[in-house]
Scaffold this motif. Structure first.
Motif, PDB file in Angstrom:
ATOM      1  N   ALA A 120       0.835  -1.199   0.000  1.00 50.16           N
ATOM      2  CA  ALA A 120       0.000   0.000   0.000  1.00 50.16           C
ATOM      3  C   ALA A 120       0.873   1.254   0.000  1.00 50.16           C
ATOM      4  O   ALA A 120       0.559   2.244  -0.672  1.00 50.16           O
ATOM      5  N   LEU A 121       1.964   1.219   0.739  1.00 57.73           N
ATOM      6  CA  LEU A 121       2.891   2.340   0.772  1.00 57.73           C
ATOM      7  C   LEU A 121       3.535   2.545  -0.598  1.00 57.73           C
ATOM      8  O   LEU A 121       3.635   3.677  -1.093  1.00 57.73           O
ATOM      9  N   LYS A 122       3.932   1.461  -1.237  1.00 59.98           N
ATOM     10  CA  LYS A 122       4.515   1.552  -2.574  1.00 59.98           C
ATOM     11  C   LYS A 122       3.530   2.174  -3.557  1.00 59.98           C
ATOM     12  O   LYS A 122       3.892   3.020  -4.368  1.00 59.98           O
ATOM     13  N   GLU A 123       2.286   1.769  -3.477  1.00 60.48           N
ATOM     14  CA  GLU A 123       1.259   2.293  -4.369  1.00 60.48           C
ATOM     15  C   GLU A 123       1.031   3.785  -4.128  1.00 60.48           C
ATOM     16  O   GLU A 123       0.898   4.562  -5.068  1.00 60.48           O
ATOM     17  N   LEU A 124       1.013   4.187  -2.890  1.00 60.26           N
ATOM     18  CA  LEU A 124       0.841   5.595  -2.541  1.00 60.26           C
ATOM     19  C   LEU A 124       2.000   6.439  -3.078  1.00 60.26           C
ATOM     20  O   LEU A 124       1.789   7.495  -3.683  1.00 60.26           O
ATOM     21  N   VAL A 125       3.207   5.976  -2.887  1.00 55.45           N
ATOM     22  CA  VAL A 125       4.388   6.683  -3.387  1.00 55.45           C
ATOM     23  C   VAL A 125       4.343   6.761  -4.909  1.00 55.45           C
ATOM     24  O   VAL A 125       4.630   7.807  -5.500  1.00 55.45           O
ATOM     25  N   ARG A 126       3.951   5.684  -5.553  1.00 51.32           N
ATOM     26  CA  ARG A 126       3.859   5.655  -7.018  1.00 51.32           C
ATOM     27  C   ARG A 126       2.851   6.693  -7.512  1.00 51.32           C
ATOM     28  O   ARG A 126       3.117   7.436  -8.457  1.00 51.32           O
ATOM     29  N   LYS A 127       1.711   6.801  -6.853  1.00 54.75           N
ATOM     30  CA  LYS A 127       0.683   7.766  -7.257  1.00 54.75           C
ATOM     31  C   LYS A 127       1.161   9.206  -7.075  1.00 54.75           C
ATOM     32  O   LYS A 127       0.957  10.044  -7.947  1.00 54.75           O
ATOM     33  N   VAL A 128       1.791   9.488  -5.960  1.00 53.81           N
ATOM     34  CA  VAL A 128       2.304  10.839  -5.712  1.00 53.81           C
ATOM     35  C   VAL A 128       3.365  11.186  -6.745  1.00 53.81           C
ATOM     36  O   VAL A 128       3.369  12.289  -7.306  1.00 53.81           O
ATOM     37  N   TYR A 129       4.259  10.250  -7.020  1.00 50.50           N
ATOM     38  CA  TYR A 129       5.305  10.468  -8.023  1.00 50.50           C
ATOM     39  C   TYR A 129       4.689  10.736  -9.391  1.00 50.50           C
ATOM     40  O   TYR A 129       5.098  11.659 -10.092  1.00 50.50           O
ATOM     41  N   GLN A 130       3.688   9.963  -9.773  1.00 46.78           N
ATOM     42  CA  GLN A 130       3.046  10.125 -11.081  1.00 46.78           C
ATOM     43  C   GLN A 130       2.347  11.479 -11.185  1.00 46.78           C
ATOM     44  O   GLN A 130       2.448  12.154 -12.200  1.00 46.78           O
ATOM     45  N   GLU A 131       1.674  11.904 -10.131  1.00 44.68           N
ATOM     46  CA  GLU A 131       1.011  13.205 -10.139  1.00 44.68           C
ATOM     47  C   GLU A 131       2.029  14.328 -10.294  1.00 44.68           C
ATOM     48  O   GLU A 131       1.807  15.267 -11.059  1.00 44.68           O
ATOM     49  N   GLU A 132       3.126  14.243  -9.581  1.00 46.33           N
ATOM     50  CA  GLU A 132       4.159  15.275  -9.668  1.00 46.33           C
ATOM     51  C   GLU A 132       4.789  15.277 -11.058  1.00 46.33           C
ATOM     52  O   GLU A 132       5.022  16.333 -11.634  1.00 46.33           O
ATOM     53  N   LYS A 133       5.050  14.114 -11.592  1.00 51.05           N
ATOM     54  CA  LYS A 133       5.638  14.007 -12.921  1.00 51.05           C
ATOM     55  C   LYS A 133       4.696  14.620 -13.952  1.00 51.05           C
ATOM     56  O   LYS A 133       5.120  15.359 -14.830  1.00 51.05           O
ATOM     57  N   THR A 134       3.417  14.352 -13.811  1.00 47.58           N
ATOM     58  CA  THR A 134       2.434  14.887 -14.746  1.00 47.58           C
ATOM     59  C   THR A 134       2.383  16.411 -14.661  1.00 47.58           C
ATOM     60  O   THR A 134       2.358  17.094 -15.673  1.00 47.58           O
ATOM     61  N   ALA A 135       2.386  16.959 -13.461  1.00 46.07           N
ATOM     62  CA  ALA A 135       2.362  18.414 -13.289  1.00 46.07           C
ATOM     63  C   ALA A 135       3.610  19.040 -13.900  1.00 46.07           C
ATOM     64  O   ALA A 135       3.530  20.062 -14.589  1.00 46.07           O
ATOM     65  N   TYR A 136       4.753  18.426 -13.673  1.00 44.06           N
ATOM     66  CA  TYR A 136       5.999  18.945 -14.235  1.00 44.06           C
ATOM     67  C   TYR A 136       5.971  18.865 -15.758  1.00 44.06           C
ATOM     68  O   TYR A 136       6.371  19.815 -16.438  1.00 44.06           O
ATOM     69  N   GLN A 137       5.494  17.757 -16.290  1.00 39.78           N
ATOM     70  CA  GLN A 137       5.455  17.590 -17.738  1.00 39.78           C
ATOM     71  C   GLN A 137       4.559  18.649 -18.378  1.00 39.78           C
ATOM     72  O   GLN A 137       4.904  19.219 -19.414  1.00 39.78           O
TER      73      GLN A 137
END
Length: 66
Positions: free
Chosen positions: A7-24
């Motif tokens: 669950a922690l891995k999934e949460l980190v993955r989602k936060v990372y993806q959101e940040e990557k999307t905002a940066y992109q």
């Protein structure tokens, strides 16, 4: 509240993806502002440096610290 490793891995993955999307999105908008489709399209190194300086100065990540 206990959190599982998966669950922690999934949460980190989602936060990372959101940040990557905002940066992109920001990066793409900056490319448009500078009139190119890719950093490789800059004709001179000075303009390319100006672009990356602009992005670095103006993009603020959600959890960024200086």
């Amino acid at each position: 509240m206990k959190i599982t490793k998966s669950a922690l891995k999934e949460l980190v993955r989602k936060v990372y993806q959101e940040e990557k999307t905002a940066y992109q999105k920001y990066f793409d908008a900056a490319l448009e502002k500078f009139g190119v489709k890719s950093p490789a399209d800059f004709k001179d190194e000075e303009k390319k440096k100006e672009f990356f300086d602009y992005v670095d100065k103006n993009y603020k990540a959600e959890n960024e610290t200086d």
